[in-house]
Scaffold this active site. Structure first.
Site: not given
Length: 429
Positions: A69, A72-73, A144
């Protein structure tokens, strides 16, 4: 140009395919007359791929939870101009997601498709990681993680996975933890990128009123040519016991009505291709027959006020894990649980009627046919099925091949009292 064309006359759809010299597979479904276009560039790499042998090395490594993840950022990081601004310039709406099994980058547009496609291929294939921008991202992702940690719906879902699985990384939050992401650095990101973002481990899917020759020209012009020959990626998963870890997890949070997730852990794993997708179909048909809004069970509990319109169910399964989930809000989740246990304890043929199977299957066929009118349905399902080694164009034929006996056999092996868990979020007292 070496192009392969798959065709399904029943649904009147074509699928074009070409493998680039880099090893990247490119697929395209033409939809004449559609104004919207859609492209997904995805890699077979998700949050469960935490232990693997990096490309070019001999020994396995374990990377911090949440790194897929995080990666991806970071791919949206550009040395100069913001990538979102570049897509906006051409009218493209860009996004990305990471789930347990895949990481995907996508955009939709109604104009300048080929310019947007060039941007997509270029930014995914040109990582830009520095010590400074990696440290900066940790603060953003921490926010997040904290947001999801305080989300009761997210919490009740992951508590259910933690109750079902003893060792499998599907029990770990996709974003990792505040502590785990602190261990991520530039070198680890490049190690994961070089292993999992090799074109041979990726697929590009395009749908819309477009020309395949033009798509291939753009990809050929945009993609990197310096990738080394692909090696097979060795992914390592812990041995997962058949038994569930805990039967019940309860937690108190700021909710007005209790939330619940009831999970049936699947023991019929290690399937791929048609077998895996058929199991997915059959399991979801059973859930719809038992718990769908037209079922006797749903309407009885709804009339009694035990469930509301949030009640639902679905099966999800991959090669190394699988589970059916029954979810919703209820003033008495444990009574809903007991009623479900009582239901599955009855003779199979008395609760799964053949006439209901025929009706639910016909409904499913109708939904798939309708889905082929949606480019989002086509694109998202194509990617998911592709990594299961199955092509979307064969989807309807497989659904039509399912028989009543498949339902009975699957129910007896999957829906038992031994493999079930319950996760509840209660209101704060």
């Amino acid at each position: 140009m070496d192009i392969k064309i798959y065709e399904n006359e029943k649904i009147r759809e074509k699928l074009y395919y070409k493998e680039m010299e880099s090893g990247l597979k490119v697929y395209f479904v033409p939809k004449q007359g559609y104004t919207k276009q859609y492209a997904i560039f995805a890699t077979d790499y998700g949050s469960i791929d935490n232990v693997f042998i990096p490309i070019g090395e001999k020994d396995s490594i374990e990377v911090p939870e949440g790194i897929a993840h995080f990666l991806e950022h970071k791919l949206f990081e550009e040395p100069e101009q913001n990538i979102f601004d570049k897509f906006s310039k051409f009218g493209g709406n860009v996004n990305a997601y990471t789930n347990f099994n895949q990481t995907a980058y996508l955009f939709s547009s109604t104009e300048n498709f080929y310019e947007n496609l060039q941007l997509l291929v270029e930014f995914v294939q040109h990582p830009f990681f520095t010590d400074e921008n990696v440290e900066k991202e940790k603060g953003i992702i921490t926010q997040e993680i904290n947001m999801y940690r305080d989300n009761p719906n997210w919490k009740v879902f992951f508590n259910c996975l933690k109750a079902m699985y003893n060792e499998h990384p599907v029990r770990i939050d996709i974003a990792g933890t505040v502590d785990s992401i602190q261990k991520i650095n530039k070198d680890l990101l490049y190690k994961c990128y070089n292993t999992f973002y090799n074109p041979s481990n990726m697929v590009l899917f395009v749908v819309g009123d477009l020309l395949f020759d033009e798509i291939i020209k753009v990809v050929d012009k945009s993609e990197r040519k310096d990738y080394k020959e692909a090696e097979e990626i060795t992914r390592i998963f812990p041995a997962e016991p058949t038994e569930v870890k805990e039967k019940l997890i309860e937690e108190n949070m700021m909710v007005s009505i209790p939330l619940f997730y009831m999970g049936f852990k699947d023991s019929d794993c290690n399937l791929i291709g048609e077998e895996q997708v058929k199991k997915d179909f059959v399991s979801n048909l059973i859930l719809d027959m038992l718990f769908g809004s037209s079922s006797v069970f749903y309407n009885d509990l709804y009339e009694e006020g035990l469930i509301d319109s949030s009640f639902g169910s679905y099966f999800t399964g991959k090669k190394s894990y699988g589970h059916s989930l029954v979810v919703g809000e209820s003033k008495d989740p444990k009574e809903v649980y007991n009623r479900i246990i009582s239901l599955i304890d009855k003779p199979t043929e008395s609760i799964l009627l053949e006439k209901d199977f025929n009706r639910i299957k016909s409904k499913g066929i109708g939904e798939v046919l309708m889905g082929f009118n949606s480019i989002e349905f086509i694109a998202n399902n194509f990617i998911d099925l592709y990594f299961d080694d199955f092509l979307l164009i064969d989807y309807l034929d497989l659904l039509e091949s399912i028989e009543y006996k498949d339902i009975i056999e699957r129910f007896k092996s999957h829906f038992t009292k031994d493999n079930v868990v319950l996760s509840i979020i209660n209101p704060l007292s």
